[in-house]
Scaffold this active site. Structure first.
Site, PDB file in Angstrom:
ATOM      1  N   LYS A  18      -2.377  16.428  18.631  1.00  0.00           N
ATOM      2  CA  LYS A  18      -1.702  17.719  18.436  1.00  0.00           C
ATOM      3  C   LYS A  18      -1.193  18.316  19.748  1.00  0.00           C
ATOM      4  O   LYS A  18      -0.349  19.215  19.745  1.00  0.00           O
ATOM      5  CB  LYS A  18      -2.624  18.704  17.729  1.00  0.00           C
ATOM      6  CG  LYS A  18      -3.901  19.022  18.491  1.00  0.00           C
ATOM      7  CD  LYS A  18      -4.799  19.947  17.676  1.00  0.00           C
ATOM      8  CE  LYS A  18      -6.094  20.260  18.434  1.00  0.00           C
ATOM      9  NZ  LYS A  18      -6.986  21.139  17.628  1.00  0.00           N
ATOM     10  N   GLY A  46       0.824  -1.196   0.000  1.00  0.00           N
ATOM     11  CA  GLY A  46       0.000   0.000   0.000  1.00  0.00           C
ATOM     12  C   GLY A  46       0.858   1.245   0.000  1.00  0.00           C
ATOM     13  O   GLY A  46       2.067   1.203  -0.240  1.00  0.00           O
ATOM     14  N   GLY A  55       2.373   4.770   1.909  1.00  0.00           N
ATOM     15  CA  GLY A  55       2.726   5.281   3.221  1.00  0.00           C
ATOM     16  C   GLY A  55       4.116   4.878   3.641  1.00  0.00           C
ATOM     17  O   GLY A  55       4.833   4.158   2.940  1.00  0.00           O
ATOM     18  N   GLU A  99      -1.969  -3.001  -6.725  1.00  0.00           N
ATOM     19  CA  GLU A  99      -2.842  -1.927  -7.217  1.00  0.00           C
ATOM     20  C   GLU A  99      -2.040  -0.665  -7.472  1.00  0.00           C
ATOM     21  O   GLU A  99      -2.163  -0.027  -8.508  1.00  0.00           O
ATOM     22  CB  GLU A  99      -3.918  -1.682  -6.161  1.00  0.00           C
ATOM     23  CG  GLU A  99      -4.704  -0.416  -6.304  1.00  0.00           C
ATOM     24  CD  GLU A  99      -5.439  -0.103  -5.025  1.00  0.00           C
ATOM     25  OE1 GLU A  99      -5.420   1.068  -4.622  1.00  0.00           O
ATOM     26  OE2 GLU A  99      -6.025  -1.022  -4.419  1.00  0.00           O
TER      27      GLU A  99
END
Length: 448
Positions: A369, A219, A221, A244
């Site tokens: 955050k 994938g 990342g 893919e």
């Protein structure tokens, strides 16, 4: 040999002239990634005040998308995506993009049976002497969209690599209504996902499960990139590609001499992919390379095709998993960040292959955050979008290990998932499992 230049010139239009075919209420498709028609998008945006309710679809497109940016009222243009790029994610955050859920092997069927395409606009490589334009790194999705469009406009992009394919990698000039040319900028660098130490640890945990001759799907990342780097440095050999999305990770494997595709049980000797996104060197490697083949996603992602590949290994990422084994990979709560894509396709296909394995990977924690640490293993999802149901999730990996959930009961799943959660959160997850009556009293407590 027939000369197609006359037909080419007859169909040649300026971008401004070509977009005159778009009418209010139309559905317009931009296809995917580098297939974005930059010049046509810019020209269509200029028609904003004379058009209403024009709906545009795209996928994994980098910015800017002029039709979305020019009309915050969405009275004139409404943009949609079926897999968010980082740029499209920001559009969603601004309320300027709507997500279309899609399992990618259904791409062709959706367009053939359910979706209207009034105008397809797609970037292609320059026409060859036989009259063909190449869909290039956009082959995975382009043909089914174009074949079902009322009007087809191709935008010739001088930077598009020519990619050899299995089928439907090209469109002939006889099937094109209008052609647009113009100066383009070189493709920008894609985001570089630099692996972190936790990504490398997860990748190292996967290494014992991968054998010589395995075929890989990776994938997008930092974690899949880490897998590519670690495999490139390993002793493994004769790896294959059936994916893919072809990314820089496969380029690393090729440069290391690991990616030969020699042992594949189908498409032997060919690295198969649908869409490619990466650095300029990736496109140079794919250009006119007989060692790779681009196919539509209806082939690449079809589970019964994937199942024919011995030792197929699928490696994807997720955002979080709950103790029931449900996986969320595309959203933070209700915030859409990516898409369903091919995760479910490869979970089903790879787990059905002889010697196949399907992994979903994540770091055990993340910081918000404010710097507060949170577990990615959750007691139970509450309103989150589920990408992969617990009945289709098999191997799960974090930096603390790998578990296989095939055939496991609810208490076994909870025990396994807690064992690969961060130690700071394990006691709390045990208590939550007890509340839900999926924790055996004899289970180990305070797992190390």
């Amino acid at each position: 040999m027939r000369d197609f230049r006359k037909e080419y010139m007859e169909k040649l239009r300026t971008p401004e002239g070509a977009v005159q075919v778009v009418k209010s209420g139309d559905w317009v498709d931009y296809t995917s990634s580098l297939g974005k028609p930059v010049l046509l998008d810019r020209a269509l945006a200029k028609r904003r005040d004379e058009l209403y309710d024009v709906k545009i679809r795209g996928n994994l497109i980098s910015g800017p998308i002029e039709v979305a940016e020019c009309d915050e009222s969405q009275e004139h243009f409404i943009y949609h995506t079926w897999h968010c790029s980082a740029y499209e994610r920001r559009l969603c955050d601004r309320g300027l993009c709507y997500f279309i859920p899609m399992v990618f092997h259904n791409n062709a069927a959706y367009y053939k049976y359910f979706l209207n395409v009034n105008v397809a606009m797609v970037s292609v490589s320059p026409m060859d002497r036989h009259g063909y334009f190449n869909y290039s790194v956009n082959t995975g999705v382009a043909a089914p969209i174009v074949q079902n469009a009322d009007i087809v406009i191709v935008e010739v992009n001088e930077y598009m690599p020519k990619i050899h394919g299995g089928y439907d990698e090209c469109i002939h000039i006889s099937e094109v209504d209008y052609i647009v040319e113009g100066k383009h900028e070189p493709f920008p660098e894609s985001p570089r996902y630099e692996p972190k130490s936790v990504d490398r640890q997860i990748a190292a945990n996967l290494l014992p499960y991968i054998c010589d001759g395995a075929t890989l799907q990776l994938g997008v990342g930092s974690m899949p990139n880490a897998v590519g780097e670690i495999l490139a440095e390993s002793d493994l050999k004769d790896l294959g590609m059936h994916t893919e999305l072809c990314t820089d990770a496969f380029l690393h494997l090729h440069r290391a001499g690991k990616l030969t595709n020699k042992r594949k049980t189908i498409d032997k000797g060919k690295g198969v992919f649908g869409v490619a996104i990466g650095c300029p060197e990736l496109y140079e490697w794919l250009d006119d390379n007989h060692g790779v083949a681009a196919y539509p996603l209806e082939y690449v992602n079809r589970p019964d095709v994937i199942a024919q590949i011995d030792n197929m290994v699928s490696i994807n990422s997720c955002v979080a998993v709950d103790i029931y084994g449900q996986v969320s990979s595309e959203s933070f709560g209700s915030r859409q960040i990516s898409g369903t894509g091919g995760q479910l396709d490869f979970l089903i296909g790879a787990s059905s292959a002889k010697g196949g394995k399907a992994f979903i990977c994540m770091s055990s924690t993340y910081k918000d955050k404010n710097g507060q640490l949170h577990s990615r293993v959750l007691p139970q999802f509450n309103g989150d979008i589920i990408t992969s149901p617990r009945s289709q999730v098999y191997f799960l990996a974090t930096e603390f290990g790998v578990i296989n959930m095939e055939g496991l009961s609810t208490w076994e799943r909870a025990e396994g998932l807690i064992s690969i959660a961060h130690p700071d959160f394990r006691d709390g997850l045990i208590k939550e499992s007890e509340k839900r009556k999926i924790w055996r009293r004899s289970n180990r407590r305070g797992q190390a």
